[in-house]
Scaffold this active site. Sequence first.
Site, PDB file in Angstrom:
ATOM      1  N   GLU A  98      -4.303  -7.146  13.300  1.00  0.00           N
ATOM      2  CA  GLU A  98      -3.883  -6.847  11.902  1.00  0.00           C
ATOM      3  C   GLU A  98      -2.176  -6.509  11.846  1.00  0.00           C
ATOM      4  O   GLU A  98      -1.623  -6.882  10.976  1.00  0.00           O
ATOM      5  CB  GLU A  98      -4.507  -5.837  11.218  1.00  0.00           C
ATOM      6  CG  GLU A  98      -4.151  -5.379   9.727  1.00  0.00           C
ATOM      7  CD  GLU A  98      -5.119  -4.298   9.121  1.00  0.00           C
ATOM      8  OE1 GLU A  98      -5.091  -4.194   7.718  1.00  0.00           O
ATOM      9  OE2 GLU A  98      -5.655  -3.590   9.770  1.00  0.00           O
ATOM     10  N   ASP A 148       0.738  -1.209  -0.084  1.00  0.00           N
ATOM     11  CA  ASP A 148       0.034   0.198  -0.003  1.00  0.00           C
ATOM     12  C   ASP A 148       1.050   1.139  -0.048  1.00  0.00           C
ATOM     13  O   ASP A 148       1.247   1.825  -0.916  1.00  0.00           O
ATOM     14  CB  ASP A 148      -0.907   0.167   1.125  1.00  0.00           C
ATOM     15  CG  ASP A 148      -2.038  -1.159   0.949  1.00  0.00           C
ATOM     16  OD1 ASP A 148      -1.688  -1.687   0.219  1.00  0.00           O
ATOM     17  OD2 ASP A 148      -3.141  -1.315   1.947  1.00  0.00           O
TER      18      ASP A 148
END
Length: 845
Positions: free
Chosen positions: A815, A581
């Site tokens: 996460e 990302d």
Amino acid sequence: MGRQRKRVGAGDAAPLLRKDERPIGLHFKEKKKKVDIGKVFINISIGLCIFSLVWFFYALYMRSSLAKRVATLHPSPRVLDDNSTSAAVSPERFWGSYRPQVYFGMKTRSPKSIVTGLMWMRQFSNTDVNLRHTCEQGDNLQGYGWLMHDGLSFGVQEVHDKDFTLTTEFVKRRGGDHGGDWTWRITAKQHSSSRQAPVISLMFYAAADTQGSLEAHVEEKKVLGSITGFSEELGHFKITFRKPVTGELSKVKYACYNNLQTVTPGLEQLTDIVKNSLSRRFVYSPPSGEKRHYIAVDTHKPPHQQHQHKPDDPRKESDFLVHQVTVETPFQIEVLFESASFRNRPNQLVGMTMTEELERRKAEFNARFERTFGLERKGFSQARVRFSKAALSNMLGGMGYFYGQSVVQSAYNEYPLLYPEGALFTAVPSRSFFPRGFLWDEGFHQLLLSKWDPQLTREATAHWLDLINVEGWIPREQILGDEARSKVPAEFVVQRNENANPPTLFLALQELVEQHASNPDAPKSQPTLAFLRRLLPRLKTWFEWYNTTQTGPLPNSYRWRGRDKDTNLFLNPKTLTSGLDDYPRASHPSGEERHVDLHCWMVLASGMMARIARLLGEPHEEYEQTHRVLGDNGLLDVLHWSEQLGAFSDYGNHTQAVSLQQEKVYVPPGKPRHHYAAARLVRSVRRAPKLQHVNALGYVSLFPFLLRVLQADSPRLEHILRDMRDPDKLWTPYGLRSLSKTDPMYMKRNTEHDAPYWRGPIWININYLAVRALHHYASVEGLYREKAAALYNELRTNIVDNVYRQYTETGYIWEQYNDNTGRGQGSHPFTGWSALTVLMMAEQY
């Protein structure tokens, strides 16, 4: 006599012409020449017109043909037969908890399955309606997840709400022609800190999905005692709702009952339909206690349409039935599904029979877990073993079966197209935030699942490769069906065929091949060769797609496509396709970029293509040659080694002199400021970019090490191991941070709305690759063997300790983890690749 023509003798001179006269023959020839040139021009013009028309229609045809390719499936035979997930072929996996987006529910592995599920809410609470159904981080539960789940026949889950805990259990029993029976058991207990026993409403439901029918059987006016139904894949069946009790042999508890019989146009609307049917007109009146109004399902009333011109939902409506039981804790309720084709069942799977079956499955699970991972033999405490069982079970319980159409687009499509309908059996990263399939996540998921159940890995991998198109492209995010699409922001729905994702499925295939090589006669490995043979045509096209569409500007270099193009709004334009990302890349995206992580993925992919082709007796020389060239450490140095950074790096049009600043908005004198757009944070470039190494030290710099591209005696290993262990760069007591603390982009926001994501936090998938690589370099002869071994022990311990500590403190696996405190952050539960902690505990790489 007629006039005589005068003869001119040989000696006679021809009469002279006047100046304005021309010979007759010359005049004729010139006229003929003019006519010929005109014809030529006419013919050329006609030819050009015909050619232009042919070219125009050919271009139209080619554009139309190219436009269709993005939504045209690969022509080779599918890896999985059309009926491979049916009850006839795979009865043991037919029913399952394949609805990871809900707290508890089951469906079959069929396109239009009857679905079952559970909603609940606490009565008489301070909040108005606290209905729980789909997994939502906003529900602020203290924790939820599977404690045990074998991926096949049973599961045990705990859900910790504000002042009570629900334990959801299921057991399947095979029999008949339609997948057999199953039983649910829901147990509710109040927390010790709760002053008063909570009163809870459980809402059990069944819903059809455009095919099949359901019929309610109501007893005692409002009690939905059972549901009978029929569908193509299930035949006739019956669902029975048993009364709540305080224990297996106790008396029935006082409860209030309600039911809802309605229809739904889509499964994504189930929660809203229930909410819109709720009423307070019912009275809870226990034998000893005050009478109080409670909330229950009543007649469904669709919400008022504010926009009357909005068209009605065109989808076919399907049956939707809800059984609500409102009862005070503690209690236990069982729900029984029975298939009509199961004619010789010994007894009903309820009460003590259910308990005995559950205990047997738990014992089998515990024994199999120890045989597979050996954590008790390694000396781990029972608490840590329970944690690791929960991590595996949550990944198994997070397997979903999805069916539908992706929305895709290519450069040749003016508007997005619908991809052909398809099925996907896959694990999901997060039940609450990412309850769908992600291509690069799945390869990591299957590293763990292949140790537990190689057949599950073969099926999941086959489902993914069966979605490949004729070009060799697989949509990287699978948003199949209305239920999945309802959880995705619109800007992420359309998948574009120039965009890749790391080909991590080669990691899973590597594990399957190594299992087969180590013990080819083992029952779990025997189907692998046949599976790879069916997979190979699609793998070839997939590899070729990467090797042609993702190439870089220099021979044997690679570049991710799909970077953000609006450089004005991003501190550093994201590269979502890489999986990393917002990790810093070249500040100004261009065709001159070279990405070191993609280069290393291609080394892995070419090596696995060669190995698989060789194993199957297929031509492999070209793949081996590609692997030798790409894996050459000298080539890697030329393309990606930065002497300034002393590390591997991307290359591109780059400057570090960028920052986010508030843009200036001109407001004319005398005009109110609020009439004009709010000032945004936009990028300011203080120094022009130039072609150079990006010089960002972090996960991308480690890829030649992470994927074991570097030779064991490479002097570059010394730099990498030193940077990894430096606390001012990548080392933390909790794992390796994603970006060096010394980097200008460390923990910098990418936009005013985007917090840093891969710019410092600790990610378990990359840390797993690091631990795996350290284990490798500590096991082979090389200059840095001892240093790798020491780092291996230290890093493995840090990661395992922190992930376990955060699980015990918060109730979740996360996460990512904060690089300064170790605290879990981001979406939760995240039992996708963060569950790879189990493999680090087991030291299985």
